[in-house]
Design an enzyme around this catalytic site. Sequence first.
Site, mmCIF file in Angstrom:
data_model
loop_
_atom_site.group_PDB
_atom_site.id
_atom_site.type_symbol
_atom_site.label_atom_id
_atom_site.label_comp_id
_atom_site.label_asym_id
_atom_site.label_seq_id
_atom_site.Cartn_x
_atom_site.Cartn_y
_atom_site.Cartn_z
ATOM 1 N N HIS A 4 0.542 -1.511 -0.411
ATOM 2 C CA HIS A 4 -0.144 0.042 -0.149
ATOM 3 C C HIS A 4 0.971 1.132 -0.049
ATOM 4 C CE1 HIS A 4 -2.967 3.064 0.966
ATOM 5 N NE2 HIS A 4 -3.705 2.081 0.591
ATOM 6 N N GLU A 14 -8.105 -4.660 -0.230
ATOM 7 C CA GLU A 14 -8.085 -6.142 -1.229
ATOM 8 C C GLU A 14 -7.863 -6.949 -0.948
ATOM 9 O OE1 GLU A 14 -10.315 -4.568 -3.805
ATOM 10 O OE2 GLU A 14 -9.655 -2.197 -2.871
#
Length: 356
Positions: free
Chosen positions: A249, A304
């Site tokens: 991320h 996700e």
Amino acid sequence: MFQPGLKGVTAVETKLSNINGEEGLLTYRGVPVQQLVENYSFEEVAHFLLHGELPTGEKWVAFNQSLKESRCLPDYMISILDNLPPELCLMDVLRTTISSFNTNNIGDNNKIALQLIAIFPSIIAYRYRKMSNLPIVKPDMKLNHIENFIYMLSGKRNELNAKILETYFILTMEHGLNASTFSARVTISTESDMVSAITSALGTMKGPLHGGAPSGVIDLLEEINTEDRICEVIHNKLKNKDRIMGFGHRIYKTTDPRAESLKNTIIKLNELPDWMSLALKTEQETIEILRKEKPNYKLYTNVEYYAAAIMKTLELDSTLFTAIFSASRIVGWCAHVIEQLNNNTIFRPNAQYVGE
Ligand code: ACO
């Protein structure tokens, strides 16, 4: 200064959310998301993000009522949905249908935002059922936003599934200046309009490095298939310079708090499905491998990864994943568009010329 991908560059001021990437903390308007998940509904948190206060009394009744009344698809949208080529993916359909949204006679951006939030689930459910040759399910005005979404998608009322999906929606409705939100803010910064900004955001959301990652996670887990293959598959991907979907991320340098909350939501369920055991083991081993192979980066699971697990738990088709993510993030997009207009400067960074 040249910063590829604007890494580390601060481009806006916002009161909507705050991300502490080192400690893995996320707050909406100063309140930790976990606290919001535990105590409030989707509708309440959406109101909180859009208006800066939790709704009470008449305001609450009016907000809720408008959301419900705006669920019905207008005829021109149904005609678009019926006529778009069947091979278009749901994100293309959502982007195209939303771009047609006629906002004349609706009123200010707050009212347009409410209608957009209400209509996303209806578009997704209509097209999904049409393409699956299933009868269309009309919205049920007695149900709340998420219960009704589950009902329109599956044709069945299911309170437990609605509760699980509501957790996902609250956790993912807003997340700072992510790529799709940035797109929306860039578009509105030209003093364009709310629908154009949301259309831009949808185009950005579609990509596999952003909202398109969950189906990549399912593909990854299907490829791994059994625990003894985790190491081999992950090493092969890294050797081929492939990204491991659901890991890494831009902001979080520790576990993504949203991934952690979604993981706990599934673990709390009575029976842990087989694929969830595989997902947990894959997370554990992949973090270890990435630690050794990419020692300069801190790579953990992102939202996700466990979004894919939630979708699997709800037995939702993988073609729906990114569109469902958009149906939650629409709240954040609208709130950012309104915030941008309150103190607008057009986005116009420089490009460093490196040609002849
Ligand atoms: N798998 C393997 N390596 C990775 C991964 C990954 N998932 N993520 C980052 N890295 C590596 C890169 O290869 C790079 O190493 P290198 O310099 O040796 O080549 C290093 O980490 C830094 O990568 P960047 O792309 O510069 O990191 P950035 O912050 O720009 O990327 C991103 C963030 C796009 C999310 C990235 O981690 C990624 O591609 N992840 C996989 C896709 C994914 O899960 N997307 C969903 C994100 S959450 C969301 O959008 C809602």
